[in-house]
Scaffold this active site. Sequence first.
Site, short mmCIF file in Angstrom:
data_model
loop_
_atom_site.label_atom_id
_atom_site.label_comp_id
_atom_site.label_asym_id
_atom_site.label_seq_id
_atom_site.Cartn_x
_atom_site.Cartn_y
_atom_site.Cartn_z
N SER A 35 -4.08 6.60 -3.27
CA SER A 35 -4.16 6.83 -4.71
C SER A 35 -4.07 8.30 -5.10
O SER A 35 -4.00 8.61 -6.29
CB SER A 35 -5.45 6.23 -5.26
OG SER A 35 -6.58 6.87 -4.68
N LYS A 42 -13.35 4.99 -11.35
CA LYS A 42 -12.64 6.26 -11.53
C LYS A 42 -12.71 6.74 -12.98
O LYS A 42 -12.91 7.93 -13.24
CB LYS A 42 -11.18 6.10 -11.08
CG LYS A 42 -11.04 5.92 -9.57
CD LYS A 42 -9.59 5.71 -9.15
CE LYS A 42 -9.47 5.57 -7.63
NZ LYS A 42 -8.08 5.37 -7.19
#
Length: 861
Positions: free
Chosen positions: A744, A787
């Site tokens: 990511s 996140k």
Amino acid sequence: MDLRDQVRATNPNSTTGGESAIETLPLVPLRENVVFPHQLAPLGAGRPRSVAALEAAVQGDGRVVLAVQRNPEIDEVGIDDLHPVAVIANVGALRKLPNGGAHALVEGQRRVLLRSLDSAGESWLATVATVDEALESSAQNDALIGSVKSLFGDYVSAGAQIPPEVVVALTRSSEPARVADTASAAPDLAVADKMTLLQEIDVAKRLRLLVPLLAKQVEVAQLRSKINEDVQKTINKGQREAILREQLRAIKRELAELEGSSEDGEEDLATRVENAGMPEAVKTRALKEVSRLEQIPSASPEVGIVRTYVDWLLDLPWADPPADAVDINRAKQILDEDHYGLPKVKDRILEWLAVRQRAQAKLEAKAAADAAAAEQAAADAPAPAPAPASSDAASTQAPQVEEPRPRRTLQTPILCLVGPPGVGKTSLGRSIARAMGRKFVRMSLGGIRDEAEIRGHRRTYIGALPGRIIQSMKQAGTRNPVIMLDEIDKVGADFRGDPSAALLEVLDPEQNREFSDHYLEVPYDLSQVLFITTANVAETISPPLRDRMEVIRISGYTEEEKLGIAEQHLVPRQREQHGLEESELSIEREALVELIRGYTREAGVRQLDRTIAQVARKVPRKLAEAGESLGTVVVTPAELHEYLGPQRFEFGEKESEDQVGVVTGVVVSDIGGDIATVEALAIEGRNDLLLTGQLGSVMEESARAALSWAKVHAVEYGAARDFFDTHGLHVHVPAGAIPKDGPSAGVTMTTALVSVASGRPVRRDLAMTGEITLRGRVLPIGGVRDKLLAAHRAGITTFVLPRKNLRDLEEVDREILDKVEVVAVDNVAEVLDHALLPVGGKRAAERQRVGFVIAAAGTNN
């Protein structure tokens, strides 16, 4: 007519009032003891009047009256509280005791009749009259005397504890009264029988009463002797425990033969098995073991093994439990009381409970309808015609028996709560059990590596026991508990087997109705048990086992949720545990926020709870030192340093200025989300790529893919064409001691490399995440909620994520989406257009953003 009147009628000489017939002597009332004439017996006295009577007798002519109380519980007696016939006895060897009592040795002399009782002095004084015990000589009386002597001799020969001199005295005696009294003093006679014999003044009647009593004692003594002989033949004399067991068995056998039933005591094992409600196959096996147990010698070690096995079968719950009475509104209230937040998890649990309630109701209705239909069909069926007498083969065939249909049960899904530590997975299981009104049993699987922990050991091993599943059922005491299998993701495997493979049968609703434990060796029904498992990471659970469970993911708490948990649950609980009132400790909301940000670093609230406890335990000392004048202790943000010391953690915060080669990324770990800065630096004179920060192999591959894309496209953003030929690049992710991996960070590394090559700064208020391909496409990633939470906590106002992750915004709280602008992108070019500033760092307000911007997306369920 009263006994005293009977004595006057039958003994006129003793009741005429002559001086020789009436005497006044000290009296000692006996509670549950009988002393006969011509009997030598110990006597204990505890009442002060009784001790004084013994002392008066010793100081006088040595005689005392011994009368038996009607009610042994009475301490102060009157003439009506004593039986009328008493005994005059000589007192010898009187000894005073330190507690005020006395012991004496008394010898009975003759019967007397109580006339009156004087209680005015220190001791009781009784006026008594002599009782005439003469017996006319006749053939019948002589026969009675002979019978008593003969039976008494047999009684002594059978092993009665009688002194030899007593036997000799009775044999030589020719006085009927003395023979009767000596035999009446036999030690094995009941107190009630002795009382009857003492009160009977007619010697002939007394002899007639003695004959059946002595005959019974002879039979009992002979039986006892026979039992002892049987025991001595079968076992070793040195084994005390074995002797006692064999004697007990022999006694029970003899009593069963004589009386047709067993004596009162522990319920027979076979009866307990019959009443345990076991299935027929299990009951047959248990009765077989009980029968085997009775045939094993008591000294054999096999006795303990078989008895332990039978006890395990008896201790397990076999009966069908009552149906669940689930109130959805009450279950919702319990979940809200026990846990703050977690709306999606609570909704899923309530949905599951509601579905189970309706399915259970339909199942019961269907069973009732089937039973009613079966009864109606049986009632409507015609009576079978009698079979004709025939020798045909068809007439001798057995009737066809229809196999019974299997009992319908409600299949219980297996819930698996997955989430970081401290988010309330175990307490959710307790709340579910409380909402359903079931017993709760927690079983920790962390570190288990032996299959026998689940299935148990074979009985051939010493110290074998059932597995933890069966032990949990015994602990619960019901067939439908809630069993929580904690830390199922930490089950290991070694040479002793794989416990996760053994759990496949336990957690499969199609198989666990006949769960097989190695120790029990009989099937046990687990279909009505609600299993709830917990794990920190679902990926480490074996795929077949994970396939049997319904995974419910619990993410880390947001800052607002932690604040709510602290205010509603943690602070009140710590006040209670530290003996504080609400008026004595108050922690300001701003202080709790600072405590959450600077002194804890976790997805759950365990560390937060410990930190609040650290603050609370300092307050009692302050109150004790300052007294009542201190009032309420209010903890402010400025005082946290005094209570907790310097700030322990620095949660990732956005950069203070826009910089070249510095990009804000986001990561997810076991403690939740956090931001991570990716730094890139150009080194002139080299053309290689250096990666540092404990990057995993996947992250290194992402960095190389980012470099390849940057070499091709960096010129479009202002980089020199030969930049990558003349410069080496160093990519570093701070916190180098912490391992990092995952795809990511691809867009983050690409942006850092293009920023270094072009000299354009990166926006400090923007964070990004996404995997890249060599063609520049941005692929979706996981952990969007965590996140976004980390970005919001760090002060980020713009968040870039792959477009395909827009569906994950439904899991994000509305409060975060209201404050963070979410930008969805499909390729790296869109990312760079949002992230890079012009050379010099000045932002162009009129710059048109490319890409799809989400100002406020998602819903808060």
